[in-house]
Design a protein around this motif. Structure first.
Motif, PDB file in Angstrom:
ATOM      1  N   GLY A 146     -13.095  -0.970   3.590  1.00  0.00           N
ATOM      2  CA  GLY A 146     -13.813  -0.833   4.850  1.00  0.00           C
ATOM      3  C   GLY A 146     -15.005   0.078   4.675  1.00  0.00           C
ATOM      4  N   GLY A 192     -17.794   0.279   1.498  1.00  0.00           N
ATOM      5  CA  GLY A 192     -18.892   1.240   1.335  1.00  0.00           C
ATOM      6  C   GLY A 192     -20.058   0.672   0.547  1.00  0.00           C
ATOM      7  N   LEU A 200     -24.087   0.292   1.681  1.00  0.00           N
ATOM      8  CA  LEU A 200     -25.281   0.655   0.904  1.00  0.00           C
ATOM      9  C   LEU A 200     -26.211  -0.543   0.729  1.00  0.00           C
ATOM     10  CD1 LEU A 200     -23.357   2.803  -1.697  1.00  0.00           C
ATOM     11  CD2 LEU A 200     -25.301   3.654  -0.375  1.00  0.00           C
ATOM     12  N   THR A 210     -23.459   2.984  -5.815  1.00  0.00           N
ATOM     13  CA  THR A 210     -24.642   3.540  -5.141  1.00  0.00           C
ATOM     14  C   THR A 210     -25.908   2.919  -5.735  1.00  0.00           C
ATOM     15  OG1 THR A 210     -23.415   5.634  -5.126  1.00  0.00           O
ATOM     16  CG2 THR A 210     -25.677   5.692  -4.313  1.00  0.00           C
ATOM     17  N   PHE A 244     -20.828   7.210  -8.114  1.00  0.00           N
ATOM     18  CA  PHE A 244     -20.127   5.973  -8.404  1.00  0.00           C
ATOM     19  C   PHE A 244     -21.182   4.875  -8.599  1.00  0.00           C
ATOM     20  CE2 PHE A 244     -17.504   2.318  -6.653  1.00  0.00           C
ATOM     21  CZ  PHE A 244     -16.767   2.170  -7.819  1.00  0.00           C
ATOM     22  N   LYS A 246     -10.246   7.190  -0.004  1.00  0.00           N
ATOM     23  CA  LYS A 246     -11.254   7.995   0.701  1.00  0.00           C
ATOM     24  C   LYS A 246     -10.611   8.773   1.867  1.00  0.00           C
ATOM     25  CE  LYS A 246     -14.311   6.693  -2.151  1.00  0.00           C
ATOM     26  NZ  LYS A 246     -15.340   5.680  -2.157  1.00  0.00           N
ATOM     27  N   SER A 306     -17.282   4.943   3.280  1.00  0.00           N
ATOM     28  CA  SER A 306     -16.284   4.015   2.742  1.00  0.00           C
ATOM     29  C   SER A 306     -14.907   4.389   3.278  1.00  0.00           C
ATOM     30  CB  SER A 306     -16.262   4.101   1.216  1.00  0.00           C
ATOM     31  OG  SER A 306     -15.096   3.481   0.704  1.00  0.00           O
ATOM     32  N   HIS A 333     -17.986  10.284   0.495  1.00  0.00           N
ATOM     33  CA  HIS A 333     -17.015  11.355   0.238  1.00  0.00           C
ATOM     34  C   HIS A 333     -16.927  12.341   1.402  1.00  0.00           C
ATOM     35  CE1 HIS A 333     -17.740  11.126  -4.432  1.00  0.00           C
ATOM     36  NE2 HIS A 333     -17.339   9.980  -3.908  1.00  0.00           N
ATOM     37  N   HIS A 373     -12.157   2.987   1.755  1.00  0.00           N
ATOM     38  CA  HIS A 373     -11.249   2.581   0.686  1.00  0.00           C
ATOM     39  C   HIS A 373     -10.014   3.486   0.720  1.00  0.00           C
ATOM     40  CE1 HIS A 373      -9.651   2.511  -3.440  1.00  0.00           C
ATOM     41  NE2 HIS A 373     -10.013   1.245  -3.398  1.00  0.00           N
ATOM     42  N   VAL A 384     -26.310  11.621  -2.534  1.00  0.00           N
ATOM     43  CA  VAL A 384     -24.857  11.404  -2.495  1.00  0.00           C
ATOM     44  C   VAL A 384     -24.183  12.746  -2.236  1.00  0.00           C
ATOM     45  CG1 VAL A 384     -22.836  10.675  -3.821  1.00  0.00           C
ATOM     46  CG2 VAL A 384     -25.005   9.469  -4.127  1.00  0.00           C
TER      47      VAL A 384
HETATM   48  C1  LIG Z   1     -16.250   4.746  -2.817  1.00  0.00           C
HETATM   49  C2  LIG Z   1     -17.681   4.950  -2.987  1.00  0.00           C
HETATM   50  C3  LIG Z   1     -18.596   3.911  -2.801  1.00  0.00           C
HETATM   51  C4  LIG Z   1     -18.191   2.490  -2.579  1.00  0.00           C
HETATM   52  O1  LIG Z   1     -17.308   2.294  -1.544  1.00  0.00           O
HETATM   53  P1  LIG Z   1     -16.369   0.988  -1.550  1.00  0.00           P
HETATM   54  O2  LIG Z   1     -15.775   1.010  -0.185  1.00  0.00           O
HETATM   55  O3  LIG Z   1     -15.352   1.188  -2.618  1.00  0.00           O
HETATM   56  O4  LIG Z   1     -17.225  -0.181  -1.792  1.00  0.00           O
HETATM   57  C5  LIG Z   1     -19.942   4.209  -2.897  1.00  0.00           C
HETATM   58  N1  LIG Z   1     -20.373   5.453  -3.183  1.00  0.00           N
HETATM   59  C6  LIG Z   1     -19.519   6.473  -3.384  1.00  0.00           C
HETATM   60  C7  LIG Z   1     -20.070   7.828  -3.664  1.00  0.00           C
HETATM   61  C8  LIG Z   1     -18.148   6.248  -3.314  1.00  0.00           C
HETATM   62  O5  LIG Z   1     -17.305   7.256  -3.543  1.00  0.00           O
END
Ligand SMILES: *Cc1c(COP(=O)(O)O)cnc(C)c1O
Length: 392
Positions: free
Chosen positions: A203, A70, A74, A99, A96, A196, A191, A170, A193, A141
């Motif tokens: 990913g 994720g 960005l 961002t 997080f 998630k 994301s 999210h 992760h 976000v």
């Molecule tokens: C998880 C998350 C990210 C980053 O995603 P990764 O896959 O962990 O790099 C960015 N922004 C928000 C709001 C997230 O929850």
């Protein structure tokens, strides 16, 4: 008589820790991945394009670009929008860190803005106030899985001729005024992760209707090259050019197979998350020390997180709930309070009172699709136990 808290030596509500989030991986998911692992292509193969296609069609966006996480999504968005040194990008502090980091990767300056107290979503009025001549883009976000006020945000973006990016990490499965998350902004990032809503371990995905952005982001994820390994193999050519500085932000074919298989569950899983959230809402309606965040009208909340504000000491509650084996968490420490941002961008405590106050009071309760109703009842019970104790 009051029950003794686990933190004071009592019996915990759960025998083992229930995490705040956990992936669900089925036999079908494993079979889909296995098939790709036995094929010719582990990376830059045909499954990447297939995943992108089904993801685009699921969200209704024209283009989807798979990336390694994720944060890479960005970063690619900031690249496509041409963010560079001297540019400002507006971003909520209640998110997080990644961002805002993505802006800094490109040399840009994050301009933090505060959130609305009841939803903790970016406050459109504050966005408008933060716009200057140097503003290059706005990032919103969809905090906790609830889509932001996109009618207002898109209007502001349009009036100032600025692109809007939705960090939708999210919010897959969510809707705002009937429009799917993934189509609410000019560029939308996801994301996958493990914690998630859908998971590929690590990913990410980007959606956009803008073909120019899409092309830039496809090159960016592959070192800035004009072609990838498979395209060259199919053409029988070795030639490529590096037109811009890019990164290796590719997602493997077997992760794409897993992602494609997981994606099928989104409607069902979103419903299940909403169901669990509904159980929490009902239980907490009668507890004065627990206030769930407000859900806006006209949204379908994807509930990556279930966040409540506590009327008792949050740190004590956190420790006590952990002792009860409830895997609570805190999302998030406002980004402007991190030492890196204080040091580099001179941010400091007191700048964003809404986010800072919320940060003192919020706690995220476990919420994931694999949870049972009994698990949810245990969480309600533990919250009741801890709040009753500390509200004395
Ligand atoms: C998880 C998350 C990210 C980053 O995603 P990764 O896959 O962990 O790099 C960015 N922004 C928000 C709001 C997230 O929850």
């Amino acid at each position: 008589m009051q029950e003794k808290l686990a933190i004071d030596g009592g019996t915990p509500v759960r025998e083992k820790l229930l995490p705040y989030s956990r992936q669900t991986v089925s036999d079908d998911d494993i079979r889909a991945m296995e098939e790709v692992l036995r094929s010719d292509w582990l990376t830059t193969g045909p499954t990447v394009g297939k995943f992108e296609e089904v993801f685009a069609s699921f969200t209704g966006a024209k283009e989807a670009i798979a990336v390694s996480n994720g944060t890479a999504a960005l970063h690619a968005a900031m690249f496509a929008l041409g963010v560079r040194k001297g540019d400002e990008v507006i971003v909520p502090t209640m998110t997080f860190a990644s961002t805002a980091n993505a802006i800094v990767f490109q040399g840009g300056t994050p301009v933090f803005v505060d959130s609305e107290p009841d939803t903790l979503l970016i406050d459109p009025t504050k966005v408008e106030e933060a716009i200057t001549e140097k503003t290059k883009a706005i990032i919103s976000v969809d905090y906790a899985g609830q889509p932001c006020e996109y009618e207002a945000l898109r209007t502001i973006a349009r009036e100032h001729n600025l692109p809007l990016v939705d960090d939708a990490c999210h919010a897959i499965g969510g809707l705002e005024n009937g429009k799917r998350v993934g189509t609410l902004a000019d560029i939308n990032t996801f994301s996958f992760h493990a914690v998630k809503p859908i998971a590929t371990g690590e990913g990410g995905m980007i959606t956009t209707d803008n073909e120019d952005y899409a092309k830039k982001m496809r090159q960016f994820r592959n070192h800035g090259l004009t072609s990838d390994h498979r395209e060259r193999q199919e053409r029988g050519s070795w030639f490529y050019e590096m037109t811009d500085l890019g990164y290796n932000y590719r997602l493997t074919d077997f992760q794409c197979a897993l992602g494609m298989s997981q994606l099928k569950n989104v409607p069902k899983w979103t419903k299940r998350r909403q169901e669990i959230a509904g159980m929490y809402d009902e239980a907490f309606a009668g507890m004065s020390a627990v206030t769930p965040l407000k859900v806006r009208d006209n949204v379908s909340h994807a509930y990556h997180l279930y966040v409540v504000r506590l009327g008792i000491d949050r740190t004590k509650a956190f420790e006590a709930l952990r002792a009860e084996n409830i895997g609570v968490n805190v999302h998030y420490i406002p980004v402007h309070l991190h030492p890196f941002y204080q040091r580099t961008f001179c941010t400091k405590k007191g700048m964003f009172p809404v986010a800072e106050k919320a940060y003192e009071e919020i706690i995220s309760l476990p919420l994931f699709t694999g949870m049972t109703d009994d698990d949810a009842q245990d969480i309600v019970e533990a919250v009741r136990k801890v709040c009753t104790h500390y509200a004395k």
